[in-house]
Design a protein around this motif. Structure first.
Motif, PDB file in Angstrom:
ATOM      1  N   HIS A   1      22.829  29.486 -10.047  1.00 34.59           N
ATOM      2  CA  HIS A   1      21.534  30.044 -10.436  1.00 34.59           C
ATOM      3  C   HIS A   1      20.791  29.074 -11.356  1.00 34.59           C
ATOM      4  N   ASN A   2      21.508  28.525 -12.329  1.00 35.77           N
ATOM      5  CA  ASN A   2      20.887  27.594 -13.269  1.00 35.77           C
ATOM      6  C   ASN A   2      20.502  26.283 -12.600  1.00 35.77           C
ATOM      7  N   LEU A   3      21.319  25.823 -11.659  1.00 41.88           N
ATOM      8  CA  LEU A   3      20.991  24.601 -10.920  1.00 41.88           C
ATOM      9  C   LEU A   3      19.727  24.792 -10.098  1.00 41.88           C
ATOM     10  N   MET A   4      19.563  25.984  -9.524  1.00 44.64           N
ATOM     11  CA  MET A   4      18.351  26.291  -8.770  1.00 44.64           C
ATOM     12  C   MET A   4      17.131  26.271  -9.691  1.00 44.64           C
ATOM     13  N   ALA A   5      17.239  26.901 -10.859  1.00 41.25           N
ATOM     14  CA  ALA A   5      16.123  26.908 -11.811  1.00 41.25           C
ATOM     15  C   ALA A   5      15.785  25.497 -12.271  1.00 41.25           C
ATOM     16  N   LEU A   6      16.816  24.684 -12.509  1.00 37.83           N
ATOM     17  CA  LEU A   6      16.598  23.303 -12.935  1.00 37.83           C
ATOM     18  C   LEU A   6      15.899  22.499 -11.836  1.00 37.83           C
ATOM     19  N   SER A   7      16.337  22.681 -10.597  1.00 38.12           N
ATOM     20  CA  SER A   7      15.725  21.959  -9.468  1.00 38.12           C
ATOM     21  C   SER A   7      14.263  22.335  -9.307  1.00 38.12           C
ATOM     22  N   MET A   8      13.955  23.615  -9.456  1.00 38.19           N
ATOM     23  CA  MET A   8      12.571  24.051  -9.316  1.00 38.19           C
ATOM     24  C   MET A   8      11.693  23.515 -10.442  1.00 38.19           C
ATOM     25  N   ARG A   9      12.228  23.421 -11.668  1.00 34.38           N
ATOM     26  CA  ARG A   9      11.439  22.879 -12.770  1.00 34.38           C
ATOM     27  C   ARG A   9      11.114  21.396 -12.538  1.00 34.38           C
ATOM     28  N   ILE A  10      12.108  20.640 -12.096  1.00 40.30           N
ATOM     29  CA  ILE A  10      11.861  19.227 -11.800  1.00 40.30           C
ATOM     30  C   ILE A  10      10.877  19.094 -10.638  1.00 40.30           C
ATOM     31  N   THR A  11      10.970  20.025  -9.697  1.00 40.31           N
ATOM     32  CA  THR A  11      10.046  20.015  -8.561  1.00 40.31           C
ATOM     33  C   THR A  11       8.602  20.156  -9.024  1.00 40.31           C
TER      34      THR A  11
ATOM     35  N   VAL B   1       0.831  -1.205   0.000  1.00 40.19           N
ATOM     36  CA  VAL B   1       0.000   0.000   0.000  1.00 40.19           C
ATOM     37  C   VAL B   1       0.867   1.257   0.000  1.00 40.19           C
ATOM     38  N   SER B   2       1.951   1.224   0.753  1.00 41.05           N
ATOM     39  CA  SER B   2       2.792   2.426   0.872  1.00 41.05           C
ATOM     40  C   SER B   2       3.793   2.567  -0.267  1.00 41.05           C
ATOM     41  N   TYR B   3       3.836   1.611  -1.168  1.00 41.03           N
ATOM     42  CA  TYR B   3       4.884   1.594  -2.200  1.00 41.03           C
ATOM     43  C   TYR B   3       4.874   2.866  -3.059  1.00 41.03           C
ATOM     44  N   ILE B   4       3.701   3.240  -3.553  1.00 45.56           N
ATOM     45  CA  ILE B   4       3.601   4.435  -4.402  1.00 45.56           C
ATOM     46  C   ILE B   4       4.004   5.681  -3.614  1.00 45.56           C
ATOM     47  N   GLY B   5       3.560   5.762  -2.364  1.00 43.96           N
ATOM     48  CA  GLY B   5       3.934   6.899  -1.522  1.00 43.96           C
ATOM     49  C   GLY B   5       5.428   6.941  -1.247  1.00 43.96           C
ATOM     50  N   ASP B   6       6.043   5.779  -1.043  1.00 49.41           N
ATOM     51  CA  ASP B   6       7.485   5.740  -0.804  1.00 49.41           C
ATOM     52  C   ASP B   6       8.268   6.206  -2.032  1.00 49.41           C
ATOM     53  N   VAL B   7       7.808   5.812  -3.211  1.00 51.50           N
ATOM     54  CA  VAL B   7       8.471   6.256  -4.435  1.00 51.50           C
ATOM     55  C   VAL B   7       8.371   7.775  -4.571  1.00 51.50           C
ATOM     56  N   PHE B   8       7.179   8.318  -4.290  1.00 56.11           N
ATOM     57  CA  PHE B   8       6.992   9.774  -4.327  1.00 56.11           C
ATOM     58  C   PHE B   8       7.919  10.469  -3.336  1.00 56.11           C
ATOM     59  N   LEU B   9       8.031   9.915  -2.128  1.00 50.55           N
ATOM     60  CA  LEU B   9       8.888  10.513  -1.105  1.00 50.55           C
ATOM     61  C   LEU B   9      10.357  10.453  -1.520  1.00 50.55           C
ATOM     62  N   ARG B  10      10.768   9.369  -2.160  1.00 54.09           N
ATOM     63  CA  ARG B  10      12.148   9.250  -2.634  1.00 54.09           C
ATOM     64  C   ARG B  10      12.443  10.300  -3.711  1.00 54.09           C
ATOM     65  N   MET B  11      11.471  10.555  -4.575  1.00 51.94           N
ATOM     66  CA  MET B  11      11.674  11.569  -5.608  1.00 51.94           C
ATOM     67  C   MET B  11      11.841  12.952  -4.989  1.00 51.94           C
ATOM     68  N   LEU B  12      11.025  13.253  -3.982  1.00 52.96           N
ATOM     69  CA  LEU B  12      11.162  14.540  -3.313  1.00 52.96           C
ATOM     70  C   LEU B  12      12.511  14.661  -2.608  1.00 52.96           C
ATOM     71  N   LYS B  13      12.918  13.605  -1.909  1.00 53.89           N
ATOM     72  CA  LYS B  13      14.179  13.645  -1.172  1.00 53.89           C
ATOM     73  C   LYS B  13      15.372  13.791  -2.105  1.00 53.89           C
ATOM     74  N   SER B  14      15.243  13.288  -3.334  1.00 50.65           N
ATOM     75  CA  SER B  14      16.362  13.392  -4.275  1.00 50.65           C
ATOM     76  C   SER B  14      16.689  14.838  -4.627  1.00 50.65           C
ATOM     77  N   LEU B  15      15.754  15.750  -4.372  1.00 46.37           N
ATOM     78  CA  LEU B  15      15.956  17.160  -4.684  1.00 46.37           C
ATOM     79  C   LEU B  15      16.502  17.964  -3.512  1.00 46.37           C
ATOM     80  N   ILE B  16      16.581  17.350  -2.334  1.00 47.33           N
ATOM     81  CA  ILE B  16      16.941  18.101  -1.135  1.00 47.33           C
ATOM     82  C   ILE B  16      18.329  18.721  -1.262  1.00 47.33           C
ATOM     83  N   ILE B  17      19.327  17.910  -1.583  1.00 44.98           N
ATOM     84  CA  ILE B  17      20.700  18.409  -1.623  1.00 44.98           C
ATOM     85  C   ILE B  17      20.903  19.464  -2.712  1.00 44.98           C
TER      86      ILE B  17
END
Length: 480
Positions: free
Chosen positions: A247-257, A74-90
């Protein structure tokens, strides 16, 4: 009775009136459609939380217990979503801080940082004081025993550590020896019984072992990013190419977000549903820990909907309600993910697009807030420590309350923006009142749910802080 003659002018007037009415209706419809389109994702995210709670409760009541594998499915889809979000943290934290500082005048950066840190420390301390007042007045621990202690596994939170060691670890993590290592590991001190006197009970006489544990060193990355940003600002044109890279890395991160957050309603629905399915006995939770849960919730609600909005209104003279409504998507995501760091991309987007916060302020203040501003966590740790003391019959002096307030503030600053990080730093607060780490098990049954509420309050505190800093720095920002 004579009829009014129908002239071309009268006919044209009637047609014009009808056309005006149709145009007004069309404009009104377009406004509603535009409003719905603008807030659709926010409404869908809140709906995902509500639906997750409903589905989880229905499944729990109809089916009963679930195996770990069933919960995992049941949590599998949610875990994948959470992993995608965490990949953007750094990339998001590093690029946003470096980009924001590099684009500001250094004197302005210092003033913005001073305002942000002053706000964060003030609200965190107020949250701790509020928690202490509530738990001391309501005394939830006097009405409960420790019956649930033996039913819950405590192996995940047991660790031998002193308050001094925890504070020293906090400072060490601010200065990581390896930038790459800071992305994946944190430094931690662990105490082991001395070989000569294995029965020694005084932790301060135990042998010291240093270890690296898995987890992003958020504080270390924040310090590194701030130093790099200051250096780029000082060098100016000499390092313009490198500054543009961030600056460009920030713009890229926000677009993927923006791509990832479109999945948030579905991901959050499955995360919340799975967490409710994991509960072993809902009746036990409500009966044994109900008053403790109510005390923490009362504190979180007062902090989030009275203290923080009042500070925002006093310092900006603007409506905190409108501001909070515009942040509802970020708050709902914080509840669903239980991670202020994972919510950071959405928080930045809500502030910039819906509340009109200057990107230079949002991308500077929010990453710092996600690392050190934990109002909900600080309040919870103060209440939890005193609640456990009440359950164990430990009488606390005024000095103990003062020590708890200081330690809870420091511990919340060191708590990483990940789910249930406050549960680990709570051990530090328990050490202040002389309680063993395994007593954390008394509150584990409801901590998963409280963690989501306090994370939402953490994100609200960050958002209000950014709004206050933006308002107070508006004139200086216009002069750049």
């Amino acid at each position: 009775m004579s009829e009014i003659p129908k002239t071309p002018e009268n006919g044209e007037a009637k047609v014009e009136v009808v056309q005006n009415e149709e145009e007004e209706e069309k404009q009104e419809t377009n406004k509603w459609l535009l409003c719905l389109k603008t807030n659709f994702l926010t409404l869908a995210t809140v709906g995902g939380v509500v639906c997750g709670i409903i589905v989880g409760v229905v499944l729990k009541e109809t089916v009963g217990s679930f195996s770990k594998r069933e919960v995992m499915y049941v949590s599998y889809i949610g875990d994948v979503f959470l992993r995608m979000l965490k990949s953007l943290i750094i990339p998001l934290i590093v690029s946003s801080l470096v980009s924001a500082i590099a684009s500001l005048d250094l004197s302005l950066s210092g003033r913005i940082a001073a305002r942000a840190i002053a706000y964060y420390l003030t609200t965190t301390f107020l949250a701790v004081v509020l928690g202490i007042v509530l738990v001391a007045s309501i005394q939830p621990g006097s009405n409960h025993g420790g019956g649930s202690n033996s039913e819950i596994n405590t192996s995940s939170v047991q660790r031998n550590v002193t308050t001094v060691d925890t504070l020293l670890d906090l400072v060490k993590n601010m200065f990581p020896p390896n930038v790459i290592q800071a992305c994946t590991q944190q430094h931690r001190t662990n105490l082991v019984p001395p070989m000569k006197t294995p029965n020694e009970t005084d932790l301060y006489k135990w042998d010291i072992e240093e270890e690296l544990v898995n987890g992003t060193n958020i504080l270390g990355l924040v310090v590194i990013a701030i130093v790099v940003g200051i250096a780029l600002a000082q060098l100016g044109e000499e390092t313009k190419t490198l500054a543009n890279f961030f600056h460009n890395l920030m713009a890229l991160s926000m677009r993927i977000t923006t791509w990832i957050i479109r999945l948030s309603p579905v991901g959050i629905l499955f995360l919340v549903t799975a967490k409710i399915m994991e509960m072993e006995d809902m009746a036990m939770v409500l009966s044994q820990l109900g008053l403790y849960f109510a005390t923490v919730m009362a504190g979180l609600l007062i902090q989030g909907f009275v203290v923080l909005p009042l500070i925002y209104f006093v310092l900006t003279r603007k409506s905190p309600i409108t501001y909070l409504v515009n942040m509802s998507q970020a708050v709902a995501t914080a509840f669903g993910t239980a991670s202020s760091s994972a919510t950071l991309p959405i928080t930045i987007q809500c502030l910039e697009e819906k509340n009109g916060i200057d990107p230079r302020v949002a991308r500077f203040a929010l990453p710092i807030g996600a690392a050190i501003n934990m109002d909900g966590t600080a309040l919870y740790e103060a209440i939890a420590a005193i609640f456990i003391a009440q359950v164990r019959g430990v009488d606390l002096s005024i000095g103990s309350y003062i020590a708890i307030s200081i330690t809870a503030t420091a511990a919340s600053i060191g708590a990483a923006g990940i789910p249930q990080a406050g549960l680990v730093t709570l051990v530090m607060v328990l050490d202040t009142v002389g309680l063993p780490a395994e007593d954390v098990s008394l509150i584990l049954a409801v901590d998963w749910l409280l963690d989501r509420f306090r994370t939402a309050i953490n994100v609200m505190g960050d958002a209000y802080g950014a709004g206050i800093v933006h308002f107070r720095s508006k004139k200086e920002l216009q002069n750049l």
